[in-house]
Design a protein around this motif. Structure first.
Motif, short mmCIF file in Angstrom:
data_model
loop_
_atom_site.label_atom_id
_atom_site.label_comp_id
_atom_site.label_asym_id
_atom_site.label_seq_id
_atom_site.Cartn_x
_atom_site.Cartn_y
_atom_site.Cartn_z
N PHE A 75 0.84 -1.21 0.00
CA PHE A 75 0.00 0.00 0.00
C PHE A 75 0.87 1.25 0.00
CE2 PHE A 75 -3.23 -2.90 2.00
CZ PHE A 75 -4.17 -2.81 0.98
N LEU A 76 2.01 1.19 0.66
CA LEU A 76 2.92 2.33 0.69
C LEU A 76 3.47 2.61 -0.70
CD1 LEU A 76 4.15 4.24 2.87
CD2 LEU A 76 6.13 2.72 2.91
N PHE A 77 3.84 1.55 -1.42
CA PHE A 77 4.38 1.72 -2.77
C PHE A 77 3.33 2.24 -3.74
CE2 PHE A 77 7.48 -1.91 -1.63
CZ PHE A 77 8.39 -1.01 -1.11
N GLU A 78 2.06 1.98 -3.45
CA GLU A 78 0.98 2.44 -4.32
C GLU A 78 0.36 3.75 -3.84
OE1 GLU A 78 0.21 1.19 -7.19
OE2 GLU A 78 1.55 -0.55 -7.04
N ASN A 79 1.07 4.43 -2.91
CA ASN A 79 0.59 5.71 -2.35
C ASN A 79 -0.78 5.57 -1.70
OD1 ASN A 79 2.89 7.29 -3.19
ND2 ASN A 79 2.08 7.17 -5.27
N LEU A 80 -0.95 4.47 -0.97
CA LEU A 80 -2.20 4.20 -0.26
C LEU A 80 -1.91 3.94 1.22
CD1 LEU A 80 -3.84 1.74 -2.85
CD2 LEU A 80 -4.55 4.10 -2.39
N ASN A 139 -13.94 -1.42 -13.37
CA ASN A 139 -13.02 -0.90 -12.35
C ASN A 139 -11.75 -1.72 -12.21
OD1 ASN A 139 -14.78 1.23 -11.66
ND2 ASN A 139 -15.97 -0.13 -10.35
N CYS A 140 -11.78 -2.96 -12.69
CA CYS A 140 -10.59 -3.81 -12.70
C CYS A 140 -10.79 -4.89 -13.76
CB CYS A 140 -10.30 -4.43 -11.34
SG CYS A 140 -11.60 -5.51 -10.71
N TYR A 141 -9.69 -5.60 -14.07
CA TYR A 141 -9.74 -6.64 -15.10
C TYR A 141 -9.60 -8.04 -14.50
CZ TYR A 141 -8.42 -2.35 -17.47
OH TYR A 141 -8.35 -1.04 -17.88
N GLN A 142 -9.01 -8.09 -13.30
CA GLN A 142 -8.82 -9.35 -12.59
C GLN A 142 -8.55 -9.01 -11.13
OE1 GLN A 142 -5.59 -13.06 -12.44
NE2 GLN A 142 -5.81 -11.89 -14.33
N LYS A 309 -3.16 -2.83 -10.54
CA LYS A 309 -2.75 -3.20 -9.18
C LYS A 309 -3.29 -2.24 -8.12
CE LYS A 309 1.43 -4.76 -8.61
NZ LYS A 309 2.91 -4.82 -8.40
N LYS A 310 -3.12 -0.94 -8.30
CA LYS A 310 -3.51 0.00 -7.25
C LYS A 310 -5.00 -0.08 -6.97
CE LYS A 310 -3.28 4.90 -5.94
NZ LYS A 310 -2.71 6.23 -6.27
N ARG A 311 -5.81 -0.07 -8.01
CA ARG A 311 -7.26 -0.10 -7.81
C ARG A 311 -7.71 -1.42 -7.21
NH1 ARG A 311 -11.15 0.92 -5.80
NH2 ARG A 311 -13.22 1.22 -6.68
#
Length: 391
Positions: A75-80, A139-142, A309-311
């Motif tokens: 989550f840190l790497f994805e700014n979350l 909103n996502c693909y998988q 990944k982020k979403r």
């Protein structure tokens, strides 16, 4: 085993190697770390530790080193970072002084587990349908949906018994397996992972995502050939694999040079009771690329999150309502000229204070997925690990 306080064991060729004699060992949380040798807690932002990983991977000077990255660090790497709780363990860094060969104890105690809790299909289907709606709405693909199993075990079983039981058969040892016992937590982080987040050697970085699973009952080449033919032709599994391979190819291109190539599009992997398929992607790295550069772009692995990944990490946080922790994180092992990082699937956390074992499993969900099939695949992955440990 000589050091019962803190040690790491991992398969190497046809033997096991043990690292012990820790000179530094720290467990990092969002805003503090615990010194695992003294038990003392210190205020410290985990970003400060990540800055220490800013060394070129071409050098990586510390060989007897083990790093465990826990899923929530992603989550840190994805700014979350708002998704990280203060109690979430994010990383463990251990530097050892001793390395020696270890023999399996043939007289180890048999592991007898008593099931305490497991995913219920009714609950799984509700999670599946909520996630499937995210797919249909674009909103996502998988997304990689997982569940948790918990067990109790008898008081007289020790960490060495779990390690010996899991790895008594060399043929059933995961290519990226490891075990770390930490007395401060009274826990064993035990992984029989077959999956690689990345391998660095000779200026080349590679990754091997696994997507697509079928149950197998024997080692009979005829059964394996038949199952492989069926898996290769399965459109859902193929789409799942190619989607994640493309995600990782893009991740590797973002690290340094945009020259990642798929070197294996679809290959067979046999693990206990299962047959998988995987891809291999490689990219050359220049001399200045650091370990932090790599982790920021590819951790956690796309095969255990989904795409984008982020979403999808935000979606999974709501669907699963728990921390994954060690499961779906990565263990990094350092040796001369090489770094190997696992994806911690087929992994458990054994808690000797509570006398309990936690195991998680799951699989990728796409528009072509059916909840009954996906739930069954999750149980196959559960059985692969638990049977290896207990039978």
């Amino acid at each position: 085993m000589t050091d019962h306080n803190l040690y790491t064991v991992f398969p190497y060729k046809n033997s096991l190697l043990m690292l012990s004699g820790a000179k530094e060992a720290r467990a990092y949380y969002k805003d503090h770390y615990i010194d695992l040798l003294t038990g003392e807690s210190h205020e410290f932002a985990v970003e400060g530790w990540l800055s220490l990983l800013n060394f070129p991977v071409a050098e990586h000077p510390i060989e007897k080193r083990v790093v465990h990255l826990f899923y929530e660090l992603g989550f840190l790497f994805e700014n979350l970072s708002e998704e990280i709780m203060s109690t979430d363990l994010l990383a463990i860094n251990i530097e050892y002084t001793k390395r020696e060969e270890l023999q399996i104890n043939p007289d180890h105690k048999k592991i007898i587990l008593s099931l305490k809790s497991a995913p219920h299909y009714h609950d799984y289907e509700k999670q599946f349908q909520k996630g499937h709606k995210e797919l249909t709405e674009g909103n996502c693909y998988q997304f990689n949906l997982t569940g948790e199993y918990t067990y109790d075990f008898e008081d007289d079983i020790e960490a060495e018994d779990f390690i010996s039981a899991l790895w008594k058969d060399p043929k059933k040892r995961g290519a990226f397996a490891s075990a770390t016992y930490i007395e401060h937590f009274e826990q064993l982080f035990l992984s029989n992972s077959p999956e690689c987040l990345f391998r660095y050697e000779g200026g080349m970085l590679s990754t091997m995502p696994i997507k697509g699973t079928m149950k197998r009952n024997t080692d009979d080449p005829r059964e394996i050939k038949s199952l492989w033919k069926e898996l290769v032709l399965d459109k859902k599994s193929e789409g799942e694999l190619f989607m994640i391979a493309d995600l990782l190819r893009n991740d590797l291109c973002r690290i340094d040079l945009p020259r990642a190539i798929v070197t294996r599009k679809k290959a067979m992997l046999l693990v206990p009771g299962l047959i998988h398929q995987y891809s291999e992607i490689k990219v050359p790295l220049s001399q200045h690329v650091t370990l932090k550069n790599i982790l920021e772009k590819i951790f956690p692995g796309g095969s255990i999150t989904g795409a984008p990944k982020k979403r999808v990490m935000q979606i999974l946080k709501k669907l699963e309502s728990r921390s994954r922790g060690f499961y779906c994180g990565s263990t990094l092992l350092f040796s001369k000229g090489q770094i190997e990082a696992s994806i911690n699937i087929r992994s458990s956390v054994v808690d000797f204070k509570k006398r309990s074992l936690s195991y998680q499993a799951g699989g990728g969900i796409t528009l072509l997925s059916q909840p009954q099939h996906e739930f069954l695949e999750m149980t196959y992955k559960h059985d692969s690990y638990i049977d290896t440990l207990t039978l």
